[in-house]
Write an enzyme that holds these catalytic residues in place. Structure first.
Site, PDB file in Angstrom:
ATOM      1  N   GLN A  54     -49.707   6.300  15.196  1.00 38.08           N
ATOM      2  CA  GLN A  54     -50.834   6.981  14.568  1.00 38.08           C
ATOM      3  C   GLN A  54     -50.407   8.058  13.587  1.00 38.08           C
ATOM      4  O   GLN A  54     -51.165   8.419  12.689  1.00 38.08           O
ATOM      5  CB  GLN A  54     -51.732   7.587  15.650  1.00 38.08           C
ATOM      6  CG  GLN A  54     -52.334   6.534  16.570  1.00 38.08           C
ATOM      7  CD  GLN A  54     -53.336   7.106  17.547  1.00 38.08           C
ATOM      8  OE1 GLN A  54     -53.998   8.091  17.281  1.00 38.08           O
ATOM      9  NE2 GLN A  54     -53.461   6.466  18.701  1.00 38.08           N
TER      10      GLN A  54
ATOM     11  N   ASP B 283     -42.604   7.035  18.790  1.00 38.18           N
ATOM     12  CA  ASP B 283     -43.728   6.129  18.569  1.00 38.18           C
ATOM     13  C   ASP B 283     -44.677   6.804  17.576  1.00 38.18           C
ATOM     14  O   ASP B 283     -45.450   7.682  17.943  1.00 38.18           O
ATOM     15  CB  ASP B 283     -44.416   5.858  19.913  1.00 38.18           C
ATOM     16  CG  ASP B 283     -45.658   4.981  19.789  1.00 38.18           C
ATOM     17  OD1 ASP B 283     -46.056   4.662  18.655  1.00 38.18           O
ATOM     18  OD2 ASP B 283     -46.246   4.650  20.839  1.00 38.18           O
TER      19      ASP B 283
ATOM     20  N   GLU C 222     -44.515  10.327  21.532  1.00 38.01           N
ATOM     21  CA  GLU C 222     -45.378  10.439  20.359  1.00 38.01           C
ATOM     22  C   GLU C 222     -45.262  11.877  19.826  1.00 38.01           C
ATOM     23  O   GLU C 222     -45.350  12.823  20.618  1.00 38.01           O
ATOM     24  CB  GLU C 222     -46.833  10.192  20.733  1.00 38.01           C
ATOM     25  CG  GLU C 222     -47.112   8.862  21.402  1.00 38.01           C
ATOM     26  CD  GLU C 222     -48.393   8.921  22.218  1.00 38.01           C
ATOM     27  OE1 GLU C 222     -49.487   8.694  21.638  1.00 38.01           O
ATOM     28  OE2 GLU C 222     -48.314   9.219  23.430  1.00 38.01           O
TER      29      GLU C 222
ATOM     30  N   ARG D   1     -60.859  12.944  18.939  1.00 37.68           N
ATOM     31  CA  ARG D   1     -59.727  12.601  18.074  1.00 37.68           C
ATOM     32  C   ARG D   1     -60.291  12.323  16.680  1.00 37.68           C
ATOM     33  O   ARG D   1     -60.986  11.337  16.478  1.00 37.68           O
ATOM     34  CB  ARG D   1     -58.983  11.382  18.608  1.00 37.68           C
ATOM     35  CG  ARG D   1     -58.378  11.617  19.987  1.00 37.68           C
ATOM     36  CD  ARG D   1     -57.507  10.453  20.404  1.00 37.68           C
ATOM     37  NE  ARG D   1     -58.278   9.240  20.616  1.00 37.68           N
ATOM     38  CZ  ARG D   1     -57.731   8.030  20.770  1.00 37.68           C
ATOM     39  NH1 ARG D   1     -56.431   7.886  20.698  1.00 37.68           N
ATOM     40  NH2 ARG D   1     -58.485   6.976  20.977  1.00 37.68           N
TER      41      ARG D   1
ATOM     42  N   TRP E 153     -49.358   7.395  25.663  1.00 36.05           N
ATOM     43  CA  TRP E 153     -49.941   6.059  25.527  1.00 36.05           C
ATOM     44  C   TRP E 153     -49.032   5.267  24.588  1.00 36.05           C
ATOM     45  O   TRP E 153     -48.922   5.584  23.406  1.00 36.05           O
ATOM     46  CB  TRP E 153     -51.358   6.109  24.956  1.00 36.05           C
ATOM     47  CG  TRP E 153     -51.994   4.739  24.903  1.00 36.05           C
ATOM     48  CD1 TRP E 153     -51.648   3.690  24.100  1.00 36.05           C
ATOM     49  CD2 TRP E 153     -53.072   4.264  25.709  1.00 36.05           C
ATOM     50  NE1 TRP E 153     -52.427   2.588  24.352  1.00 36.05           N
ATOM     51  CE2 TRP E 153     -53.326   2.913  25.337  1.00 36.05           C
ATOM     52  CE3 TRP E 153     -53.859   4.841  26.713  1.00 36.05           C
ATOM     53  CZ2 TRP E 153     -54.331   2.141  25.927  1.00 36.05           C
ATOM     54  CZ3 TRP E 153     -54.856   4.076  27.288  1.00 36.05           C
ATOM     55  CH2 TRP E 153     -55.089   2.746  26.899  1.00 36.05           C
TER      56      TRP E 153
ATOM     57  N   LYS F  92     -50.426   0.369  13.561  1.00 37.00           N
ATOM     58  CA  LYS F  92     -51.703   0.908  13.095  1.00 37.00           C
ATOM     59  C   LYS F  92     -51.714   1.245  11.608  1.00 37.00           C
ATOM     60  O   LYS F  92     -52.206   0.473  10.800  1.00 37.00           O
ATOM     61  CB  LYS F  92     -52.083   2.130  13.930  1.00 37.00           C
ATOM     62  CG  LYS F  92     -52.439   1.827  15.379  1.00 37.00           C
ATOM     63  CD  LYS F  92     -52.908   3.069  16.104  1.00 37.00           C
ATOM     64  CE  LYS F  92     -53.224   2.808  17.559  1.00 37.00           C
ATOM     65  NZ  LYS F  92     -54.444   2.048  17.761  1.00 37.00           N
TER      66      LYS F  92
END
Length: 443
Positions: free
Chosen positions: A246, A243, A210, A404, A137, A272
């Site tokens: 998070q 990326d 990610e 999560r 994502w 974020k």
């Protein structure tokens, strides 16, 4: 009657809001403080996902509030050709935290930063093919959505030309196995790039990844994988984009997740966690890559590039992380949370796997045959919310019923223990109940 049942509020929501996925929680959130949000009845709800994985230092941190008030009174927004001290200071601070990635651009969202990174990789390499994981994502815009494979691909027309994918490594459900049944990620990676080589038209520009695939089901890249992936890229003249929307700024127990592996990407994107809930993102790269991009006329104007207000907030976030020792705290409290969740795995058959790193963990809910149990996962989430705990469960098709769990790094041991108790109680109730929680359905 609960103030959350305000009929005028929900009627207006149904009438005027565009539904963008999932359903809305059955509560009206009035304020947030620390690790809790409070509904219209002033009921505290423990936030186990830091808002949208963004409230890294908790909600309404006094330092963040003071910074916003001060900066708003000075300058919040400027023409993109103007610079302010917060922008240059934040760029320098970030560069010092990621040696080698000396050039920084400040933007607003994760999707935007990934757009900028992919655009830069294409320009610098002179190629156009972008490879990503099958459960990735990276955002909902143009190139970012074309590199997003976990959801949202059907019904929107063609993806960007040159979008390629490889399977994401999954230690719980390995595609390639060693004799002991464990994941053989090296064979899987070799096989995957064999497929990439056969599909490529000879224009491989970059791989975007990610370190922990969050929306893909909290899948962590195994130790050694990232180094092998970068070598695959080097062999093909590709750039490696990481990326860390998070995982960045301490959440995994290191400032950036890639630092555990001793691998520095060619381009790093942040969002974020750097903005404490405000829209702030960054693209970081080497001086060499940025020089080439500039010489070739790199263009990425946006309305809010280099805005001073979010940059000042980013500086405040880094101050808090340093002053409160939150990187080490994420590692220490992450171990406590992991141990507590692992005990639930021993206690409840429906808890199939606990995985992740630091304060970014996944809990997979399964059927007796170990297939994903989406229905039970949804019931657990609904019951937890009724009991005062907000958890985000991956409901995307094929991703599994994976919670999560990523609370603010400021969370206390007592709040972690409270969350664990509520999860245990919710599993007990949901396992024998087929009731669904009320909500505004998206369908």
């Amino acid at each position: 009657m609960s103030r959350n049942q305000d009929p005028a509020f929900w009627a207006a929501a149904r009438k005027h809001l565009i539904r963008y996925g999932g359903s809305f929680d059955p509560a009206i959130i009035e304020r947030a403080e620390g690790c809790f949000v409070f509904d219209a009845d002033e009921r505290p709800i423990l936030d186990f996902t830091s808002g949208q994985m963004s409230a890294l230092v908790g909600h309404s941190h006094p330092h963040i509030v003071a910074t916003v008030q001060r900066q708003m009174g000075a300058v919040a927004h400027l023409f993109s050709g103007m610079l302010s001290r917060p922008v240059v200071d934040l760029a320098a601070r970030l560069a010092a935290l990621a040696p080698g990635l000396d050039r920084v651009m400040l933007l607003s969202t994760g999707a935007e930063s990934n757009e900028a990174a992919i655009r830069m990789a294409k320009l610098v390499t002179g190629r156009h093919e972008i490879v990503a994981f099958s459960k990735s994502w990276h955002g909902m815009t143009g190139a970012a959505s074309s590199a997003t494979y976990s959801a949202g691909r059907k019904g929107y027309g063609p993806a960007m030309v040159g979008s390629l994918t490889i399977p994401a490594p999954n230690t719980f459900r390995p595609r390639f196995r060693h004799a002991d049944g464990s994941l053989d990620w090296k064979t899987e990676l070799d096989d995957a790039f064999g497929l990439i080589d056969s599909q490529s038209v000879g224009s491989l520009a970059a791989f975007i990844a990610e370190p922990i695939l969050s929306s893909g089901g909290m899948l962590e890249l195994p130790p050694g994988y990232l180094a092998a992936l970068k070598e695959k890229c080097r062999e093909r003249g590709m750039l490696l984009i990481l990326d860390e929307a998070q995982t960045g700024i301490g959440r995994t127990g290191t400032m950036f997740a890639f630092q555990r592996d001793g691998v520095t990407p060619d381009i790093l994107t942040l969002s974020k966690t750097i903005g404490a809930g405000l829209p702030l993102a960054a693209v970081m790269t080497t001086a060499e890559i940025e020089d080439i991009a500039h010489e070739k006329g790199y263009l990425f104007y946006t309305t809010h590039v280099s805005d001073p207000l979010p940059a000042a907030v980013g500086l405040a976030v880094l101050d808090i992380v340093e002053e409160e020792g939150l990187v080490a705290r994420a590692g220490r409290l992450g171990s406590r949370l992991f141990e507590g969740l692992s005990q639930l795995k021993q206690r409840f058959d429906c808890v199939g796997d606990v995985r992740g790193r630091g304060l970014m963990l996944g809990v997979e809910i399964v059927n007796p045959d170990r297939s994903a149990d989406h229905e039970l996962g949804s019931r657990i989430a609904a019951e937890a919310f009724r009991r005062g705990l907000s958890m985000n469960i991956v409901k995307l098709p094929g991703m599994g019923g994976v919670f999560r769990i990523a609370p603010p790094l400021t969370i206390s041991e007592e709040e972690i223990d409270l969350g664990l108790r509520i999860i245990a109680q919710s599993i007990e109730v949901a396992s024998v109940s087929g009731a669904r929680a009320p909500g505004i359905a998206a369908e």
